[in-house]
Design an enzyme around this catalytic site. Structure first.
Site, mmCIF file in Angstrom:
data_model
loop_
_atom_site.group_PDB
_atom_site.id
_atom_site.type_symbol
_atom_site.label_atom_id
_atom_site.label_comp_id
_atom_site.label_asym_id
_atom_site.label_seq_id
_atom_site.Cartn_x
_atom_site.Cartn_y
_atom_site.Cartn_z
ATOM 1 N N LYS A 1 -15.284 13.357 13.303
ATOM 2 C CA LYS A 1 -14.346 13.914 13.768
ATOM 3 C C LYS A 1 -13.568 14.857 12.040
ATOM 4 O O LYS A 1 -13.496 15.913 12.461
ATOM 5 C CB LYS A 1 -12.894 13.369 14.065
ATOM 6 C CG LYS A 1 -12.007 14.063 14.533
ATOM 7 C CD LYS A 1 -11.743 13.093 14.838
ATOM 8 C CE LYS A 1 -10.383 11.650 14.705
ATOM 9 N NZ LYS A 1 -9.187 11.726 13.739
ATOM 10 N N SER B 1 -6.219 9.953 -0.452
ATOM 11 C CA SER B 1 -5.507 10.646 1.072
ATOM 12 C C SER B 1 -6.488 11.752 1.198
ATOM 13 O O SER B 1 -5.823 13.008 0.612
ATOM 14 C CB SER B 1 -4.026 10.738 1.534
ATOM 15 O OG SER B 1 -3.918 11.902 2.656
ATOM 16 N N GLN C 1 -6.408 14.293 3.523
ATOM 17 C CA GLN C 1 -5.759 15.020 4.287
ATOM 18 C C GLN C 1 -5.340 15.621 2.900
ATOM 19 O O GLN C 1 -4.606 17.072 3.088
ATOM 20 C CB GLN C 1 -4.937 15.131 5.352
ATOM 21 C CG GLN C 1 -6.006 14.219 6.653
ATOM 22 C CD GLN C 1 -5.420 14.006 8.032
ATOM 23 O OE1 GLN C 1 -3.947 13.992 8.079
ATOM 24 N NE2 GLN C 1 -5.721 13.590 9.217
ATOM 25 N N ASP D 1 -9.735 3.935 8.871
ATOM 26 C CA ASP D 1 -10.050 4.205 10.111
ATOM 27 C C ASP D 1 -10.500 3.015 10.908
ATOM 28 O O ASP D 1 -10.341 2.825 12.453
ATOM 29 C CB ASP D 1 -10.272 4.978 10.901
ATOM 30 C CG ASP D 1 -9.641 6.243 10.231
ATOM 31 O OD1 ASP D 1 -8.279 6.804 10.318
ATOM 32 O OD2 ASP D 1 -9.900 7.849 10.913
ATOM 33 N N ARG E 1 -0.151 0.672 12.447
ATOM 34 C CA ARG E 1 -1.750 -0.073 13.030
ATOM 35 C C ARG E 1 -1.754 -0.894 12.309
ATOM 36 O O ARG E 1 -2.049 -1.608 13.135
ATOM 37 C CB ARG E 1 -2.898 0.879 12.324
ATOM 38 C CG ARG E 1 -3.341 2.202 13.929
ATOM 39 C CD ARG E 1 -4.775 2.952 13.585
ATOM 40 N NE ARG E 1 -4.839 3.754 14.128
ATOM 41 C CZ ARG E 1 -5.630 4.650 14.107
ATOM 42 N NH1 ARG E 1 -6.282 4.855 13.341
ATOM 43 N NH2 ARG E 1 -5.426 5.850 14.810
HETATM 44 C C1 S3P Z 1 -9.100 12.075 7.562
HETATM 45 C C2 S3P Z 1 -8.244 11.485 6.655
HETATM 46 C C3 S3P Z 1 -7.828 10.149 6.744
HETATM 47 C C4 S3P Z 1 -7.795 10.016 8.344
HETATM 48 C C5 S3P Z 1 -8.409 10.530 9.316
HETATM 49 C C6 S3P Z 1 -9.153 11.583 9.415
HETATM 50 C C7 S3P Z 1 -9.832 13.086 7.013
HETATM 51 O O1 S3P Z 1 -7.033 10.215 6.666
HETATM 52 O O2 S3P Z 1 -7.439 8.411 8.102
HETATM 53 O O3 S3P Z 1 -8.749 9.981 10.639
HETATM 54 O O4 S3P Z 1 -10.516 13.926 7.966
HETATM 55 O O5 S3P Z 1 -9.556 14.246 6.389
HETATM 56 P P1 S3P Z 1 -6.239 10.172 5.588
HETATM 57 O O6 S3P Z 1 -5.931 11.859 4.787
HETATM 58 O O7 S3P Z 1 -4.554 10.253 6.107
HETATM 59 O O8 S3P Z 1 -5.882 8.522 4.995
#
Ligand code: S3P
Length: 443
Positions: free
Chosen positions: A21, A173, A175, A330, A361
């Site tokens: 993903k 993180s 993201q 995750d 969670r």
């Molecule tokens: C992701 C980063 C993770 C993960 C999410 C996908 C990404 O989140 O939990 O399912 O693709 O960058 P966080 O950056 O908030 O930890």
């Protein structure tokens, strides 16, 4: 609702899980910002990734999502227009359930010459966005929460000149790191994001393939930095997305819980920032072998998992925490299920981030496992699982959280009676064919 029963025989065979993903989202986003075509194979055709496609189409990018055959392989083609090629959307950008779309796209949008609004579903409108609003504002962006509650809808005013920053993120993180780095592509000067441990680094590895000048540095204490020197144009590439280790995790757990099982999960991404689940399950005593390791866009392998009697350490306690957490964030819900079936206690700590996911969670795993008879308690930053109590079927509330629905499908394999997963359709967020693939190995 789907009703599931305890496994009656060993699980055997090969499983192919759908594409990763995180990599699928990024292949669309970075492809849109690159000049020329980006061809993607192995793309995850799920609701979250379709939200990303939809948003970038609204930003004027032509994305050929016909899954048409190129040498017999379904391919998605993104017709990128370069860093300056996006056009103003005529409506609010809707990101559905996808935190990755919301946060990463915000990093891109704050650097555009036009205004934009972003929102998503009820879950997205509760998830914390100050974690991107604050650093992006430090870069000179104009981004705010419409309701002033630190959540989406987000209102972005374009036309701002951005400057590179050095940002110390208190949490690991990907993201947040990615949103800052993507804004940094447009900023004057370098952008550096420090984090306490290296979070998944697909943004860094993939942007490098697209032509950007970005790399990671790791410090002795395990903390990490992503360092971007802007100014390089991005060019379209070919990407082959590996299977998602987060989806493979359900089958790894299933094989470890049902005696005499043996599953071969094919073509799974094994980027080291994602393989915490393998490390931790092996420490618990799991028999897991990586076969046919290759590197094509990202490192990948077939994962052979054989049923194993798991154990804690000599005190009968197993601890999961620290730098392993970001590499398996995750997967922690399904690891909690594995732990519940072991004859030892497991402490999951340093994982307060679990509260900020599609559902809280910590609460949702603990409540549902309690309903199945598990002796488990929530803590501020994780949970304590007293394993070995027999599990029984129960009504599982997924809270529309895809990972919860899949996690408790796996729990049903070890539970007497019927486990009913309510709102099971949410698996379409990341793994639309999950129940079909699951039933194929169970029946
Ligand atoms: C992701 C980063 C993770 C993960 C999410 C996908 C990404 O989140 O939990 O399912 O693709 O960058 P966080 O950056 O908030 O930890």
């Amino acid at each position: 609702m789907i009703a599931l029963e305890k496994a009656m025989h060993p699980l055997r065979g090969d499983v192919f899980v759908p594409g990763d993903k995180s990599i699928s989202h990024r292949s669309i986003m970075f492809g849109a910002l690159a000049k020329g075509t980006t061809e993607i194979t192995g793309f995850l055709n799920s609701a979250d990734c379709l939200s990303t496609i939809d948003c970038f189409r609204k930003l004027g990018i032509h994305i050929d999502h016909a899954m048409r055959p190129t040498n017999g392989v379904p391919t998605i083609t993104v017709h990128g227009k370069g860093l300056g090629g996006l056009k103003a959307p005529s409506e609010t950008l809707y990101t559905g359930n996808s935190g990755t779309t919301t946060r990463l796209m915000s990093g891109i949008l704050v650097a555009q010459p036009f205004d934009s609004n972003i929102t998503g579903d009820m879950s997205i409108e509760k998830r914390p966005m100050n974690r991107i609003i604050n650093p992006l504002s430090q870069m000179g962006a104009d981004i705010s929460s419409l309701m002033d509650n630190g959540c989406a809808p987000l209102v972005i005013k374009g036309g701002k000149r951005l400057r590179g920053i050095t940002y110390r993120n208190p949490i690991a993180s990907a993201q947040v790191k990615s949103a800052i780095v993507l804004a940094g592509l447009y900023a004057d000067g370098d952008t550096v994001v420090y984090e306490p441990a290296l979070s998944r680094n697909h943004t860094e590895t993939m942007l490098t393939m697209f032509g950007a000048d970005i790399h990671n540095e790791l410090a002795r204490d395990g903390s990490a930095a992503a360092i971007l020197h802007p100014g390089m144009p991005l060019h379209g590439i070919k990407i082959n997305v590996p299977g998602d280790i987060s989806s493979a995790a359900y089958f790894m757990a299933a094989a470890l819980m049902v005696p005499e099982s043996e599953l071969l999960i094919r073509n799974v991404g094994i980027n080291q920032t994602r393989t915490g689940i393998i490390t931790v399950l092996k420490q618990m005593g799991a028999d897991i072998t990586l076969l046919n390791e290759t590197n094509d866009s990202e490192p990948r392998a077939d994962i052979l998992v054989k049923y194993s009697e798991l154990n804690g350490n000599e005190n009968g306690i197993f601890e999961i925490g620290g730098k392993d957490i970001p590499t398996m964030i995750d997967e922690l819900p399904v690891v909690a299920i594995v732990a519940a079936t072991g004859n030892f206690d497991t402490i999951i700590k340093d994982a307060a981030e679990l509260k900020a996911k599609e559902s809280d969670r910590i609460a949702t795993v603990v409540d549902n496992l309690k309903a199945m008879g598990c002796d488990i308690e929530a803590t501020d930053d994780g949970m304590i699982i007293h394993g070995g109590k027999p599990l029984h079927g129960a009504d599982i509330h997924s809270h529309n959280d895809h990972r919860l629905a899949m996690t408790f499908a796996v729990a049903s394999l070890a539970a007497t009676g019927t486990t009913r997963i309510l709102d099971e359709g949410c698996v379409g967020i990341s793994y639309p064919s999950f129940f079909k693939d699951f039933q194929a190995i169970v029946n």
